[in-house]
Design a protein around this motif. Structure first.
Motif, PDB file in Angstrom:
ATOM      1  N   GLU A 118       0.832  -1.208   0.000  1.00  0.00           N
ATOM      2  CA  GLU A 118       0.000   0.000   0.000  1.00  0.00           C
ATOM      3  C   GLU A 118       0.868   1.260   0.000  1.00  0.00           C
ATOM      4  O   GLU A 118       2.009   1.260   0.485  1.00  0.00           O
ATOM      5  N   ALA A 119       0.295   2.324  -0.520  1.00  0.00           N
ATOM      6  CA  ALA A 119       0.889   3.657  -0.432  1.00  0.00           C
ATOM      7  C   ALA A 119      -0.133   4.562   0.227  1.00  0.00           C
ATOM      8  O   ALA A 119      -1.195   4.831  -0.351  1.00  0.00           O
TER       9      ALA A 119
ATOM     10  N   LEU B 129       8.509   8.337  -5.447  1.00  0.00           N
ATOM     11  CA  LEU B 129       7.789   7.526  -4.467  1.00  0.00           C
ATOM     12  C   LEU B 129       6.726   6.664  -5.144  1.00  0.00           C
ATOM     13  O   LEU B 129       6.527   5.497  -4.776  1.00  0.00           O
ATOM     14  N   ALA B 130       6.057   7.215  -6.143  1.00  0.00           N
ATOM     15  CA  ALA B 130       5.051   6.438  -6.876  1.00  0.00           C
ATOM     16  C   ALA B 130       5.698   5.264  -7.591  1.00  0.00           C
ATOM     17  O   ALA B 130       5.147   4.151  -7.606  1.00  0.00           O
ATOM     18  N   ASP B 131       6.870   5.482  -8.181  1.00  0.00           N
ATOM     19  CA  ASP B 131       7.574   4.400  -8.867  1.00  0.00           C
ATOM     20  C   ASP B 131       8.002   3.316  -7.888  1.00  0.00           C
ATOM     21  O   ASP B 131       7.901   2.120  -8.189  1.00  0.00           O
TER      22      ASP B 131
ATOM     23  N   CYS C  42       1.473  10.188  -5.304  1.00  0.00           N
ATOM     24  CA  CYS C  42       2.224   8.978  -4.945  1.00  0.00           C
ATOM     25  C   CYS C  42       1.495   8.031  -4.008  1.00  0.00           C
ATOM     26  O   CYS C  42       2.055   6.996  -3.647  1.00  0.00           O
ATOM     27  N   THR C  43       0.263   8.359  -3.599  1.00  0.00           N
ATOM     28  CA  THR C  43      -0.465   7.449  -2.715  1.00  0.00           C
ATOM     29  C   THR C  43      -1.866   7.194  -3.256  1.00  0.00           C
ATOM     30  O   THR C  43      -2.412   7.986  -4.025  1.00  0.00           O
TER      31      THR C  43
ATOM     32  N   ILE D 234       4.617   2.191   1.532  1.00  0.00           N
ATOM     33  CA  ILE D 234       5.001   3.567   1.819  1.00  0.00           C
ATOM     34  C   ILE D 234       3.924   4.241   2.659  1.00  0.00           C
ATOM     35  O   ILE D 234       2.726   4.109   2.377  1.00  0.00           O
ATOM     36  N   VAL D 235       4.342   4.985   3.682  1.00  0.00           N
ATOM     37  CA  VAL D 235       3.462   5.887   4.417  1.00  0.00           C
ATOM     38  C   VAL D 235       4.081   7.273   4.364  1.00  0.00           C
ATOM     39  O   VAL D 235       5.235   7.455   4.780  1.00  0.00           O
ATOM     40  N   VAL D 236       3.334   8.244   3.858  1.00  0.00           N
ATOM     41  CA  VAL D 236       3.810   9.619   3.705  1.00  0.00           C
ATOM     42  C   VAL D 236       3.007  10.531   4.619  1.00  0.00           C
ATOM     43  O   VAL D 236       1.782  10.602   4.515  1.00  0.00           O
TER      44      VAL D 236
END
Length: 231
Positions: A33-34, A185-187, A208-209, A195-197
């Motif tokens: 997950e993003a 980050l998306a790549d 990117c999420t 990823i957690v932003v």
């Protein structure tokens, strides 16, 4: 269904005598997950990140990251878990100015006991993938903000972490560099990185999420698959 990388169950954290920074927060983030965490200043975003990273402990509830109850770890064990399983990217890069780019990237692997040759190969690979290999022998102060953030991402990925945490990763960048970091980050997420932003930057979250957690006054008020508004 993929396994959880993050599991928070009824987590609360209070500082001093003020209102809780987090109150009864439950959250599951699965592998791949993003997720963006949005909310106004003082909403609990930084507290949430610090608890996930094992930099802080809840007053109540449990925090499990990559199968480990980080809320029960001592400082040394939490540092090892963070080093081995969590990559962290910060607003102001946190690179060591007296080390070259390559040495900054290699450092987490050295601390983890990786062999010198293997670490050097891994660092070279990451710097190439992230487009900053030409700066391997330079010092961070000679790089642009966007380039330094790419180096910081390379360092965060050095030990192949299960989770990448990014704390306001575009906060110190101009808009063009911020867009560049968002694409990066998306790549990474497209390649399977969880990823957690944590961000105030709605454009970054959109780029990117695919899931948004909204915090207000220490509680989750929305958990959606589409980014709405940062306000």
């Amino acid at each position: 269904m993929t396994a959880p990388v993050i599991e928070l169950c009824d987590v609360s954290r209070r500082y001093d005598e003020g209102p809780p920074a987090l109150r009864d927060v439950s959250l599951t983030v699965r592998a791949g997950e993003a997720v963006s965490v949005l909310g106004p200043s003082g909403s609990g975003k930084s507290t949430l990140l610090n608890l996930i990273a094992g930099l802080d402990r809840p007053d109540s509830g449990t925090v499990t990251v990559d199968g480990v109850r980080v809320d029960g770890l001592g400082e040394a064990a939490a540092a090892r878990h963070r080093r081995d399983r969590i990559g962290m990217v910060f607003q102001f890069f946190n690179l060591l100015d007296d080390l070259t780019v390559a040495d900054n990237v290699v450092l987490p692997a050295q601390l983890a006991g990786m062999g010198r040759g293997e670490a050097a190969r891994r660092a070279t690979e990451l710097l190439e993938v992230l487009g900053v290999d030409r700066h391997a022998g330079a010092f961070p102060g000679r790089l642009s903000g966007g380039e330094r953030q790419r180096v910081a991402v390379a360092r965060a990925l050095m030990n192949r972490p299960a989770l990448l945490l990014a704390d306001e990763p575009t906060g110190a960048l101009d808009s063009a560099s911020g867009e560049d970091v968002g694409r990066l980050l998306a790549d990474l997420n497209a390649d399977g990185q969880t990823i957690v932003v944590v961000t105030h930057d709605l454009a970054l979250a959109r780029s990117c999420t695919t899931r948004t957690i909204r915090l207000v006054d220490g509680g989750i008020t929305a958990d959606t698959g589409a980014v709405e508004s940062a306000r």
